[in-house]
Design a protein around this motif. Structure first.
Motif, PDB file in Angstrom:
ATOM      1  N   HIS A   1      -2.064   3.596  -3.002  1.00 59.33           N
ATOM      2  CA  HIS A   1      -3.517   3.452  -2.905  1.00 59.33           C
ATOM      3  C   HIS A   1      -3.840   1.999  -2.576  1.00 59.33           C
ATOM      4  O   HIS A   1      -3.002   1.102  -2.680  1.00 59.33           O
ATOM      5  CB  HIS A   1      -4.191   3.854  -4.217  1.00 59.33           C
ATOM      6  N   VAL A   2      -5.084   1.748  -2.152  1.00 59.46           N
ATOM      7  CA  VAL A   2      -5.473   0.408  -1.740  1.00 59.46           C
ATOM      8  C   VAL A   2      -6.228  -0.264  -2.868  1.00 59.46           C
ATOM      9  O   VAL A   2      -7.247   0.265  -3.323  1.00 59.46           O
ATOM     10  CB  VAL A   2      -6.413   0.502  -0.511  1.00 59.46           C
ATOM     11  N   ASN A   3      -5.704  -1.436  -3.357  1.00 54.12           N
ATOM     12  CA  ASN A   3      -6.567  -2.184  -4.267  1.00 54.12           C
ATOM     13  C   ASN A   3      -7.282  -3.273  -3.470  1.00 54.12           C
ATOM     14  O   ASN A   3      -6.783  -3.752  -2.445  1.00 54.12           O
ATOM     15  CB  ASN A   3      -5.783  -2.779  -5.444  1.00 54.12           C
ATOM     16  N   GLU A   4      -8.451  -3.708  -3.944  1.00 55.61           N
ATOM     17  CA  GLU A   4      -9.274  -4.679  -3.213  1.00 55.61           C
ATOM     18  C   GLU A   4      -9.570  -4.201  -1.792  1.00 55.61           C
ATOM     19  O   GLU A   4      -9.229  -4.846  -0.817  1.00 55.61           O
ATOM     20  CB  GLU A   4      -8.576  -6.043  -3.154  1.00 55.61           C
ATOM     21  N   ARG A   5     -10.254  -3.011  -1.759  1.00 54.95           N
ATOM     22  CA  ARG A   5     -10.487  -2.406  -0.452  1.00 54.95           C
ATOM     23  C   ARG A   5     -11.226  -3.354   0.491  1.00 54.95           C
ATOM     24  O   ARG A   5     -10.913  -3.429   1.683  1.00 54.95           O
ATOM     25  CB  ARG A   5     -11.280  -1.116  -0.637  1.00 54.95           C
TER      26      ARG A   5
ATOM     27  N   PHE B   1      -9.016  -6.024   1.960  1.00 54.10           N
ATOM     28  CA  PHE B   1      -8.055  -5.330   2.810  1.00 54.10           C
ATOM     29  C   PHE B   1      -8.655  -5.110   4.198  1.00 54.10           C
ATOM     30  O   PHE B   1      -8.076  -5.418   5.227  1.00 54.10           O
ATOM     31  CB  PHE B   1      -7.742  -3.993   2.139  1.00 54.10           C
ATOM     32  N   THR B   2      -9.879  -4.583   4.201  1.00 55.58           N
ATOM     33  CA  THR B   2     -10.567  -4.285   5.467  1.00 55.58           C
ATOM     34  C   THR B   2     -10.816  -5.562   6.261  1.00 55.58           C
ATOM     35  O   THR B   2     -10.498  -5.642   7.457  1.00 55.58           O
ATOM     36  CB  THR B   2     -11.938  -3.621   5.189  1.00 55.58           C
TER      37      THR B   2
ATOM     38  N   THR C   1       0.838  -1.204   0.000  1.00 57.81           N
ATOM     39  CA  THR C   1       0.000   0.000   0.000  1.00 57.81           C
ATOM     40  C   THR C   1       0.870   1.250   0.000  1.00 57.81           C
ATOM     41  O   THR C   1       0.616   2.192  -0.761  1.00 57.81           O
ATOM     42  CB  THR C   1      -0.919   0.019   1.235  1.00 57.81           C
TER      43      THR C   1
END
Length: 1497
Positions: A159-163, A166-167, A154
Motif C-alpha cells: 500500500h502507499v503511505n504518504e499518498r 508520492f504523487t 510500495t
C-alpha cells in the motif's frame, strides 16, 4: 541529525550487502535532492558573468521556449505544493521532520531560478545551454534512486503511505525528464545578430550543447568527405574570432602597447650610467600572452579535470579485482563497477577533447597572428634591415617559426599537468606498495637526465640541420631563379654538386639524430617496464611477507602506465619550449627592426631641403611643380639612391626631404606581380576603360597585347617571367601612368626598351607633350638624346650634385656635363640654333642619333675609320634618296610603323600561363606506398615488421607471466620461487626493449636511405628539365617540393611509420589478451570493429582531403609574401600597403579555413574512437563479472588493465593511418616532379665534338622552325641563313619578332620543330647539351649573379687561374672596383647580386664571356642598363677582344651594329632582310624605316 531527518540510520545490510540494494529515505531526501541545487548555485555567478559579456542578440519567443518555461513553473508549483503540504501537516499538529520543509524550499527556489535562467539566456541569444542540460540531467539522475526505492517499498508493503508526497514526486519526476528532453533541442538563431552573408557559415556557432560536446556538428562534413573528395566550396567560413582581421588587430595592439611601454622605460632610465642600465627589449611573448592567454586558460581548466579523472579507473580496477576474489559478493557490485568505469572513461574522453580543441584553436590563432604581424612588418622595414635577412629567411619566419608555436600549444599544458599527474600516481602507488615504490621512482628519475640529454643533443642537431636546410633552400631558390643562365652557361653540374654537398651534411646530421631518437624510443618503451620490474623486485625481496597479488600488481601497472606519458612528455615539452624560444627570438628580432620613418619625407609642402644619406652627400635640390627633371651620371653615382631618398626608402642622417602630393614610381628593374597583365597596370585602381586604352597606347603596349596569348588577361608568371625585359618595363611604366599621381619618379625606364620605342614613350608619356605633361617628373636616364627637351638636368658625381640647370645652362658652363655631352653629341650647333623647331628633321636626326647613345661622334679622337667611313656612306645614301621627309611629324611616322604589322588573331583569352597546382584526390594509391618501400628497400621493410611481432610477443609474455605469478598460491604467508619469477619477468621485458631498439634503428636508417634517393632523383631531374617547364611553373611550387616535401620525407614519415606499427601491434595484442582471458569478448569484437572501421574510413577520407586543401592553400601565402617583400618599395610608393595586407589576410584565412575543420576532424575522430575503446573496457569488465566464477584475479587484472590502455592506441592508430596517407603524398609529389620530361642528355658518349670545336665559328640555319611550348604558335618559321666565321651579325626586329628565340635555339633551350642548326658543319641536335653550351658564350639580357664569391660567379668549376680572372676583370673594367674591395676575388655577392649595381652586374657577365672566350659570342641586349661610357667600354671590349669571333648581337640601339658585317632583320619569326647595313638602308625596307626612326638614315 536524527531530529532533522528521523529515519537517519545507515543500514549497510539494507544498502550494500544485499542482492537488492536501496538507499535510506533520509539520504534520498537530503543529499540526493540537494546535489542539483548545489551545482546550479555554484555555477551561476560565473555563468552570469559570461552571459553579461557575450551578447548575441535576443531570440524570439518560440514554442520550445514557452513549453520549457511552462514546465519550469509547474515544477516550482509541485515543489512548493510539498512545502505547503508540510505546513498543512503542521497545522494539523502532525509535526513533520524539518527536512520536509528545507528540501522542497531549496528545490523550489532552484527550479524557479532555472526557469528564469531559460528566459535570461533567450534574451542573451544562447541557443542551447550546457549549464541547464547538466542541471536537468543531474536532477533526473538523483531522482532515479528515490523513484526505484518508492516503487520497491510500495510493492513490498502492498500500500502507499504518504499518498500526497508520492504523487507529487511522480509528477516531479515526469516533469524533469520532459525538461531534460526539451533542453536538448536548440533554439532558433538569435534575432538582430549581424546579418550573416556567409554562403557557408560554420555550423559550430549555431549547434547545440551536446552537439558541441561530441563534435556531432562536424559529422555532415565527414560524410560529405567520404562520399566525394572535398573541395574549396565545401569548406565552412571561419568563425569571426579566428579571422586575421580580428586576431592580427588584437595582437598588433598589444605589441604596440608593449613597444610603447619599453620606450617609456628607456627614456626614464636615460641618466643611469651605461653599464648599470638593463636594456629591456619589448617582449613579443608578453603581447602573445595578453592576446591569447585567457582563451588558452579555459583549455587548461579542462585538462585539470581530466587529469584528476584519469586516476579514478585504476582505483576502480582494484575494487573490481577484490570483487572477483570475493566469491560471495552480490553481482550488482560488479555491474556497478563496470558501469562506473565506462562512465568515467567517457567523461574523460569528452573533457580531454574539449581541452585539445581550445589548445589547437589557440595554436591556429597564434599562427594567424604571427604571420599577419610579420607580413605587416615586412612592408615597413628599412632597406638595411631587409639586407640583414634574405627573403628566404623572412619567409621561414612565417612558415617554420609560426608553425613551431602552433605545435607547442598542444602540449604546453603538460608543463604543470605532468608534475601533477606524477605526484598523484606516486601517492596512489605508495598506498598500494609502500616504500618500495621509491625504487621505481629512482629509475624514472635516472631516466629523466638521460632523456633530456638526448633531447638537448637532438635540439643541437636540429639547429644544425635547420642551418643546412636554410642554405640548401636558399641555394635552390637562386638556382631556380637563374636556371636559364645556368643552362646557357652549362653550369648545372657545379651547382648540383653544391646542393648535394649541403644535402650530404644535412643527412649526416639526420642520421645522428636518428641514432638518438631510437635510443629515446628504447627509453620510452622500456621505462614503464623497468620501473615496474624494480618496484616489484624490491617489494618482494624486502620482506618475505610481502605478497604480490593481482590487485597490487595490476593496479600499480596501470598507474605506471599513466606515469609513462607525463614522464616522457616533460623533457619533450621542455625541448619544444626551447625551440620555440629560439623562434620567438627570431620573430622578436625581426619585429624590432627599424621601420621606415613614414614622416621622413614630408608630403604636405615643398620646401628646399637637403637629404643626406649613406650614398648621397649634402644634396640641395628643389624641383618646381610640373617640371621635368633629368638626373644623369655614371654607374653607381647614386642616381637610384636619390630616387629612393625621395621615396623615403633611405635612412636619413640629417636634413629634410619633402614631396608634395601622391607619388608614382617606376623602378629600374620592373616589379611585376603574378597576376593578369591588366591587374598589373590597374594595380588596385578602379578600372576606367577609356583611360586604360590611352595608357596602353602611350606605353606602346598595344602590339604586345596582340602577341600575348590571352591579351591583357594573360596571366603573368612570377617576376614577370613570360614578358621580355622591355615589356616588363613598359608595364611598370603603364602602371605609373594609370595611377594618375602628382609626382613621377622614373628610374631609368627607357633603358630596357628598343630605341624607337623609347622615343615613342618619351614623346607620348614623359616628354613635354606627353600624357604626363604638367606633372612633376624626375627621370633618371642614360639617354642623352632626351636631355634637350627636359626643364632641368641634375648631374650626379659620386653622390654629390656636381651641377644642375637647363640643358643650355649646362652647355654654357662648360664643365663636366658639357664634356660628357660633347663626347656623345654629333652636332651641337643645330641644337643650339634651333632648340624649339622640333618638327625639323635635322633636329630629329641629331637627337635620335644621340638617343642611340651614339658612338658615331666625328670629333671623338678614338673613333676608328670604320665609323667615319660609315657616316660618309650614310650621308651619300640620304642625298641620293632625294626623299625629303622633312615635314613629316614623328607622331605620324610611329603610327604608320604600327599599322604595318598585321594584328595577330587572338587565341583563347583564358589561356593561363601558370597551371593551377593540382591536388591529388581520393585514396592514396598503394603504388605510392610501394615506391616508398622500394626507396627504403623491401628486405628492410620485412625485417622491421617481423621485429615488431617479436617485440609484442615478448611484451605479452611478460604480462602473462606476471599474472601467473600473482596467482601463485600463498603458503604460510609467503610465495615461493620469487627469484625465478623475477628473473623470467626481467628477461622477457629486456628482450622487448632490445628488439625495439634494433627495430627503430633499422627503420631510421631505411628512412634516411629513402630520403637520399628521392632527393637525388628530384634534383637530377630538375637540372635536366627543359626551360619551358620553369616558364610555366612558379618557383614557389618547385621550392615547395624541395623544402616541405623533402622535409616530410626526412623527418615526418619515418616516425609516423614507427608510431603506426607500434599502435597497430599494441591494439592487436590487447585484443588477443582479452579474448584469451574472456573468450566471450569475441562476440562484441565484430560490431566494435565495424564501428571503428567506419569511423576510420570517414575520418581518413575527410582529413586527408582537408590536409591536401590546406597544403595547397598554404603556398600562395608564402609566394605572395616573397613577392611583396621584393616589391615593397613599389607597394609603398603607390600607397597600396593596406590592400596588400588585406590580400595577405585573405590568403591566410583561406588557409585556416581548411585547417580548422582538420583540427575538428581529429576531435570528432577522437571522441568516436575513444568511445569504441571505452566500450572495450566496459565489455572486458562486464564479461569478467559474468564469468567471475571461472576466472582467477590475475587474468581479470591482465585483461582489464590491457583494455584501459587500448583507447590511446586505437586513437593513435587511426591518426597515424591518416598521417601516413597524408604525408606519403609527399613521395607522390616528389615522384611527379622527378619524372617530368627531361631535355636531351648533357653529354652523349662517342658523339662529343673535337676539343677545339667550333674552330671557325660558322653558323648555318637550315629550314629552321621552333615554338616555345606545345600548343603555341611557331616563333621562328623556316629560317635559312648562313653566317661565316668571324662575321659580326646584328639582329634587329620589333618586340616579339623572335630575336631572343634565335639565341635560345642556338643553345637548344628551345628544341627545333623541324630543320636544324649546324655550327662548323656539326649538327647541334646530335651532340650533348653541355658539349654545345660550353662552347658558346652569351652575355644575357638580365645579368644574373648567384650569392657566393665573385670568383665563383665568374668560374664555378675553378678551371681558370687567378691571373686569367684578373685579366678578364681588367678587360671588363671591373678591376678597379674589385681590387678596391678588401676581399678582392672573394668579394661576397649577395643574393641576386644585390650589392652590385645593375651596370656592374652586366660587366660581371662580360667578364664571364671574356673568360670563356669561345669562337661564337651572343650578345642579348646586353648593354641595356648601362650609361654611355660603360656602354662604350663594353662595345670597345667586344670589338677588340672578340675580333676573330663570330658575334651575334640582338640590338636595341641600331648604332651599335651599324658597322657590323651584316644585319638580320626578323619580322614575325621570318627573315625579312639580311644584308650589309649600307645596302639595307639603300633598299628602303624595314631596316631603313627603323634607322630613320633612330635618325641614322
Amino acid at each position: 541529525l536524527s531530529r532533522f531527518c528521523p529515519i537517519f540510520k545507515t543500514d549497510s545490510n539494507l544498502s550494500i550487502h544485499t542482492d537488492n540494494p536501496d538507499l535510506t529515505p533520509c539520504f534520498q531526501n537530503t543529499i540526493l535532492a540537494w546535489i542539483p541545487s548545489i551545482y546550479l548555485w555554484s555555477v551561476l555567478p560565473f555563468y552570469l558573468l559570461y552571459l553579461k559579456h557575450n551578447k548575441r542578440g535576443y531570440i524570439v519567443l518560440s514554442m520550445l521556449s514557452r513549453f520549457k518555461t511552462l514546465f519550469g513553473v509547474l515544477l516550482w508549483c509541485v515543489s512548493w505544493a510539498d512545502l505547503f503540504y508540510s505546513f498543512h501537516e503542521l497545522l494539523q499538529n502532525r509535526t513533520p521532520p524539518p527536512v520536509y520543509f528545507v528540501t522542497p524550499l531549496i528545490v523550489g527556489i532552484t527550479v524557479l531560478l532555472a526557469t528564469l535562467l531559460i528566459q535570461y539566456e533567450r534574451l542573451r541569444g544562447v541557443q542551447s545551454s550546457g549549464v541547464l542540460i547538466i542541471f536537468w540531467f543531474l536532477s533526473v539522475l538523483c531522482a532515479v534512486g528515490p523513484f526505484r526505492s518508492k516503487i520497491m517499498t510500495t510493492t513490498a508493503q502492498g500500500h502507499v503511505n504518504e499518498r500526497f508526497r508520492f504523487t507529487t514526486f511522480y509528477i516531479y519526476f515526469a516533469l524533469i525528464i520532459i525538461e531534460l528532453i526539451l533542453s536538448c533541442f536548440k533554439e532558433k538563431p538569435p534575432f538582430f545578430s549581424p546579418v550573416n552573408t556567409d554562403p557557408n557559415p560554420c555550423p559550430e556557432l549555431t549547434s547545440g550543447f551536446l552537439s558541441r560536446l561530441t563534435f556531432w556538428w562536424f559529422t555532415s562534413m565527414a560524410i560529405l568527405g567520404y562520399k566525394r573528395p572535398l573541395e574549396d566550396k565545401d569548406l565552412w567560413s571561419l568563425n569571426e574570432d579566428d579571422t586575421s582581421k580580428i586576431i592580427v588587430q588584437q595582437l598588433s595592439k598589444e605589441w604596440d602597447k608593449e613597444k610603447a611601454e619599453c620606450k617609456q622605460l628607456i627614456t626614464q632610465e636615460w641618466p643611469i650610467p651605461e653599464d648599470k642600465k638593463h636594456n629591456r627589449k619589448p617582449s613579443f611573448l608578453k603581447a602573445l600572452l595578453r592576446t591569447f592567454g585567457p582563451y588558452f586558460l579555459i583549455g587548461s581548466f579542462f585538462k585539470l579535470i581530466q587529469d584528476l579523472l584519469s586516476f579514478v579507473n585504476p582505483q576502480l580496477l582494484s575494487v573490481l579485482i577484490s570483487f572477483i576474489k570475493n566469491k560471495d559478493a552480490p553481482a550488482w557490485w560488479g555491474f556497478l563497477i563496470a558501469a562506473l568505469m565506462f562512465i568515467c572513461a567517457v567523461l574523460q574522453t569528452l573533457i580531454l577533447h574539449q581541452h585539445f580543441q581550445y589548445c589547437f584553436v589557440t595554436g591556429m590563432r597564434l599562427r594567424t597572428g604571427i604571420t599577419g604581424v610579420i607580413y605587416r612588418k615586412s612592408l615597413v622595414i628599412t632597406n638595411s634591415a631587409k639586407r640583414s635577412s634574405t627573403v628566404g629567411e623572412i619567409v621561414n619566419l612565417m612558415s617554420v617559426d609560426a608553425q613551431r608555436f602552433m605545435d607547442l600549444m598542444t602540449f604546453l599544458n603538460m608543463l604543470w599537468s605532468a608534475p601533477l599527474q606524477i605526484f598523484l600516481a606516486l601517492y596512489f602507488l605508495w598506498q598500494t606498495l609502500g616504500p618500495s615504490v621509491l625504487a621505481g621512482v629512482a629509475v624514472m628519475v635516472l631516466l629523466i637526465p638521460f632523456n633530456s640529454a638526448i633531447a638537448m643533443k637532438t635540439r643541437a642537431f636540429q639547429v644544425e640541420q635547420m642551418r643546412y636546410k636554410d642554405s640548401r633552400i636558399k641555394l635552390m631558390n637562386e638556382i631556380l631563379g637563374g636556371i636559364k643562365v645556368l643552362k646557357l652557361y652549362a653550369w648545372e653540374p657545379s651547382f648540383s654538386e653544391k646542393v648535394l654537398e649541403i644535402r650530404k651534411n644535412e643527412l649526416r646530421v639526420l642520421k645522428k639524430s636518428a641514432y638518438l631518437n631510437s635510443l629515446s624510443t628504447f627509453a620510452w618503451i622500456s621505462a614503464p617496464f623497468l620501473v615496474a620490474l624494480t618496484t616489484f623486485a624490491v617489494y618482494v625481496s624486502v620482506d618475505e611477507k610481502n605478497i604480490l597479488d593481482a590487485e597490487k600488481a595490476f593496479v600499480s601497472l596501470s598507474l605506471f602506465n599513466i606515469l609513462k606519458f607525463p614522464l616522457n612528455m616533460l623533457p619533450q615539452v621542455i625541448s619544444n619550449i626551447a625551440q620555440t624560444s629560439v623562434s620567438l627570438k627570431r620573430i622578436q628580432q625581426f619585429l624590432s627592426h627599424d621601420e621606415l620613418d613614414p614622416n621622413c619625407v614630408e608630403t604636405k609642402v615643398i620646401a628646399p631641403g637637403k637629404a643626406i644619406t649613406c650614398f648621397l652627400h649634402s644634396i640641395n635640390l628643389l624641383v618646381p611643380s610640373g617640371a621635368l627633371v633629368a638626373v644623369v651620371g655614371h654607374v653607381g653615382c647614386g642616381k637610384s639612391s636619390l630616387v629612393s631618398a625621395l621615396l623615403g626608402e633611405m635612412e636619413k642622417l640629417e636634413g629634410e626631404v619633402a614631396v608634395k602630393g601622391s607619388v608614382a614610381y617606376v623602378p629600374q628593374q620592373a616589379w611585376i606581380q603574378n597576376a593578369t597583365l591588366k591587374d598589373n597596370i590597374l594595380f588596385g585602381q578602379a578600372p576606367n576603360e577609356q583611360k586604360y586604352q590611352n595608357v596602353l597606347e602611350a606605353c606602346a603596349l598595344k602590339t604586345d597585347l596582340e602577341v600575348l596569348p590571352g591579351g591583357d588577361q594573360t596571366e603573368i608568371g612570377e617576376k614577370g617571367i613570360n614578358l621580355s625585359g622591355g615589356q616588363r618595363q613598359r608595364v611598370s611604366l603603364a602602371r605609373a601612368v594609370y595611377s594618375n599621381s602628382d609626382i613621377y619618379l622614373l628610374d631609368d625606364p627607357l633603358s630596357a626598351v628598343d630605341s624607337h620605342v623609347a622615343k615613342h614613350i618619351f614623346d607620348k608619356v614623359i616628354g613635354p607633350d606627353g600624357v604626363l605633361k604638367g606633372k612633376t617628373r624626375i627621370l633618371v636616364t642614360h639617354g642623352i638624346s632626351f636631355l634637350p627637351q627636359v626643364d632641368h638636368i641634375v648631374v650626379l658625381v659620386d653622390g654629390k650634385i656636381s651641377e644642375m640647370g637647363s640643358h643650355q645652362d649646362l652647355l654654357k658652363q662648360n664643365k663636366a656635363f658639357a664634356e660628357f655631352l660633347r663626347n656623345y653629341a654629333l652636332d651641337e650647333d643645330i641644337e643650339e640654333d634651333e632648340p624649339t623647331m622640333l618638327e625639323e628633321e635635322e633636329v630629329l636626326l641629331a637627337e635620335d642619333t644621340l638617343s642611340i647613345h651614339t658612338d658615331l661622334a666625328d670629333n671623338e679622337p678614338v673613333t676608328n675609320e670604320v665609323r667615319k667611313q660609315f657616316l660618309r656612306q650614310l650621308s651619300v645614301i640620304s642625298s641620293e634618296g632625294g626623299e625629303c621627309p622633312n615635314k613629316m611629324s614623328t607622331k605620324r611616322r610611329v603610327s604608320e610603323k604600327k599599322s604595318a604589322e598585321p594584328p595577330l588573331p587572338r587565341k583563347n583569352p583564358n589561356e593561363k600561363l601558370i597551371q593551377a597546382e593540382t591536388t591529388e584526390t581520393g585514396t592514396v594509391k598503394l603504388t605510392v606506398f610501394w615506391q616508398y618501400v622500394k626507396a627504403v628497400s623491401p628486405v628492410i621493410s620485412l625485417v622491421i615488421c617481423f621485429l615488431y611481432c617479436c617485440q609484442n610477443a615478448a611484451a605479452i609474455g611478460a604480462n602473462v607471466w606476471l599474472s601467473d605469478w600473482t596467482n601463485e598460491p600463498v603458503i604460510n604467508g609467503t610465495q615461493h620461487n620469487t627469484a625465478m619469477r623475477i628473473g623470467v619477468y626481467a628477461a622477457l621485458g629486456l628482450l622487448q626493449g632490445l628488439i625495439v631498439l634494433i627495430c627503430s634503428f633499422t627503420l631510421a636508417m631505411g628512412g634516411i636511405n629513402a630520403a637520399r634517393t628521392l632527393h637525388a632523383a628530384l634534383l637530377e631531374n630538375k637540372f635536366h628539365t627543359p626551360q619551358s617547364f620553369y616558364d610555366t611553373t612558379p618557383t614557389g611550387r618547385i621550392i615547395n617540393r624541395f623544402s616541405k616535401d623533402i622535409y616530410v620525407i626526412d623527418e615526418v614519415i619515418p616516425p609516423t611509420i614507427l608510431m603506426f606499427l607500434g599502435t597497430f601491434f599494441t591494439s592487436l595484442s590487447t585484443m588477443i589478451v582479452i579474448i584469451a582471458s574472456t573468450p566471450l569478448f569475441a562476440v562484441v569484437i565484430v560490431p566494435l570493429a565495424i564501428l571503428y572501421f567506419f569511423v576510420q574510413r570517414f575520418y581518413v577520407a575527410t582529413s586527408r582531403q582537408l590536409k591536401r586543401l590546406e597544403s595547397v592553400s598554404r603556398s600562395p601565402i608564402y609566394s605572395h609574401f616573397s613577392e611583396t617583400v621584393s616589391g615593397a618599395s613599389v607597394i609603398r610608393a603607390y600607397r597600396r600597403v593596406k590592400s596588400f595586407v588585406d590580400i595577405s589576410d585573405l590568403k591566410m584565412d583561406e588557409n585556416q579555413k581548411s585547417y580548422y575543420p582538420g583540427i575538428v576532424s581529429n576531435r570528432w575522430l577522437g571522441i568516436r574512437v575513444e568511445f569504441v575503446g571505452n566500450c572495450i573496457v566496459l565489455f572486458a569488465a562486464l564479461f569478467a563479472v559474468i564469468g567471475k566464477n571461472s576466472l582467477n584475479a590475475g587474468l581479470v587484472g591482465l585483461s582489464v588493465s590491457y583494455a584501459l590502455q587500448v583507447t590511446l592506441s586505437l586513437n593513435w592508430m587511426v591518426r597515424m593511418t591518416s598521417e601516413l596517407e597524408t604525408n606519403i603524398v609527399a613521395v607522390e609529389r616528389i615522384k611527379e616532379y622527378s619524372e617530368t620530361e627531361t631535355e636531351a642528355p648533357w653529354i652523349i658518349e662517342g658523339k662529343s665534338p673535337p676539343e677545339d670545336w667550333p674552330s671557325k665559328g660558322e653558323l648555318e640555319f637550315v629550314n629552321y622552325s621552333v615554338r616555345y611550348r606545345k600548343g603555341l604558335d611557331l616563333v621562328l618559321k623556316g629560317l635559312n641563313l648562313q653566317v661565316h666565321g668571324g662575321e659580326k651579325i646584328g639582329i634587329v626586329g620589333r618586340t616579339g619578332a623572335g630575336k631572343s628565340s634565335m639565341t635560345l635555339c642556338l643553345f637548344r633551350i628551345l628544341e627545333a620543330v623541324k630543320g636544324e642548326i649546324k655550327i662548323d658543319g656539326v649538327k647541334i641536335s646530335e651532340i650533348g647539351l653541355h658539349d654545345l653550351r660550353s662552347r658558346l658564350t652569351i652575355i644575357p639580357q638580365d645579368p644574373v649573379l648567384f650569392s657566393g664569391t665573385l670568383r665563383m660567379n665568374l668560374d664555378p668549376f675553378n678551371k681558370y687561374s687567378d691571373e686569367e680572372i684578373w685579366k678578364a676583370l681588367e678587360l671588363s673594367h671591373l678591376k678597379r672596383f674589385v681590387s678596391s674591395q678588401p676581399s678582392m676575388l672573394d668579394y661576397e655577392c649577395s643574393e641576386g647580386g644585390e650589392n652590385l649595381s645593375v651596370g656592374q652586374r652586366q660587366l660581371v657577365c662580360l667578364a664571364r664571356a671574356l673568360l670563356r672566350k669561345t669562337r661564337i659570342l651572343i650578345l642579348d641586349e646586353a648593354t641595356a642598363a648601362i650609361d654611355l661610357e660603360t656602354d662604350d667600354l663594353i662595345q670597345m671590349t667586344i670589338r677588340t677582344q672578340f675580333e676573330d669571333c663570330t658575334v651575334l648581337t640582338i640590338a636595341h640601339r641600331l648604332n651599335t651594329i651599324m658597322d657590323y658585317t651584316r644585319v638580320l632583320v626578323l619580322d614575325n619569326g621570318t627573315i625579312a632582310e639580311f644584308d650589309t647595313p649600307a645596302s639595307l638602308i639603300a633598299s628602303k625596307g624595314i631596316f631603313y624605316s627603323m634607322a630613320k626612326d633612330a635618325g641614322l638614315a
